[in-house]
Design an enzyme around this catalytic site. Structure first.
Site, short mmCIF file in Angstrom:
data_model
loop_
_atom_site.label_atom_id
_atom_site.label_comp_id
_atom_site.label_asym_id
_atom_site.label_seq_id
_atom_site.Cartn_x
_atom_site.Cartn_y
_atom_site.Cartn_z
CG HIS A 98 11.32 -38.13 -3.03
ND1 HIS A 98 12.57 -37.78 -2.44
CD2 HIS A 98 10.57 -38.73 -2.01
CE1 HIS A 98 12.34 -38.08 -1.07
NE2 HIS A 98 11.43 -38.51 -0.71
CG HIS A 100 6.06 -39.85 -1.53
ND1 HIS A 100 6.39 -41.24 -0.98
CD2 HIS A 100 6.93 -39.12 -1.02
CE1 HIS A 100 7.39 -41.07 -0.29
NE2 HIS A 100 7.85 -39.66 -0.30
P1 5GP Z 1 10.57 -39.62 2.10
O1 5GP Z 1 10.55 -40.50 3.40
O2 5GP Z 1 12.23 -39.36 1.77
O3 5GP Z 1 9.67 -38.64 1.57
O4 5GP Z 1 10.60 -40.97 0.88
C1 5GP Z 1 11.58 -41.80 0.67
C2 5GP Z 1 10.89 -43.18 -0.02
O5 5GP Z 1 11.83 -43.74 -0.77
C3 5GP Z 1 10.23 -44.00 0.99
O6 5GP Z 1 8.84 -43.95 0.90
C4 5GP Z 1 10.97 -45.21 0.98
O7 5GP Z 1 10.04 -46.37 0.99
C5 5GP Z 1 11.50 -45.06 -0.65
N1 5GP Z 1 12.77 -45.91 -0.53
C6 5GP Z 1 13.78 -46.18 0.28
N2 5GP Z 1 14.60 -46.89 -0.41
C7 5GP Z 1 14.18 -47.10 -1.52
C8 5GP Z 1 15.15 -47.90 -2.52
O8 5GP Z 1 16.06 -48.70 -2.45
N3 5GP Z 1 14.01 -48.21 -3.77
C9 5GP Z 1 12.94 -47.84 -3.67
N4 5GP Z 1 12.15 -48.04 -5.01
N5 5GP Z 1 12.31 -46.83 -2.65
C10 5GP Z 1 13.09 -46.49 -1.45
#
Ligand code: 5GP
Ligand code: ZN
Length: 112
Positions: A98, A100
């Site tokens: 993903h 951001h």
């Molecule tokens: P990472 O830490 O893997 O780069 O980003 C994962 C992102 O997913 C985090 O920013 C977190 O807030 C988001 N996230 C986690 N669970 C959910 C969810 O159920 N729905 C949405 N829309 N975002 C989520």
């Protein structure tokens, strides 16, 4: 596939979707770290940026193009940041690639 982002992409888990096409979905992060904080995810389950290969090059280009289009649509004319947390030390918490898209405030460097 018991993957949250796969489920969001299939519409099985609700999310505030701002853009979608046959390749990817963009939706609001549930825990926003800036006034605009969106996640752009491919519909294909790819565990992380470390797992891509040559066949994914068009997809990766498409994801960045989508980010750019959304940033324009959201009027992030002063700038924005794109982050791809990758792996444990990269701070990745969900194992589905993903991007951001963060904007709406001044960013700092280096990130934490
Ligand atoms: P990472 O830490 O893997 O780069 O980003 C994962 C992102 O997913 C985090 O920013 C977190 O807030 C988001 N996230 C986690 N669970 C959910 C969810 O159920 N729905 C949405 N829309 N975002 C989520
Ligand atoms: Zn997935």
């Amino acid at each position: 596939m018991e993957c949250l982002f796969c489920k969001i992409a299939r519409g099985e888990v609700p999310a505030t979707i701002v853009y979608q096409d046959e390749t990817c979905v963009a939706f609001s992060d549930i825990d926003p770290r800036s006034p605009v904080h969106l996640l752009v995810v491919p519909r294909e389950h790819i565990p992380s940026l470390a797992a891509v290969d040559a066949e994914h090059e068009p997809l990766l280009g498409h994801l960045l193009h989508v980010v750019s289009k959304i940033a324009t649509e959201k009027k992030l004319t002063a700038g924005f940041r794109v982050v791809v947390n990758t792996g444990v030390e990269g701070g990745q918490t969900l194992p589905h690639l993903h991007l951001h898209l963060l904007g709406g405030r001044a960013m700092h460097w280096p990130p934490g």
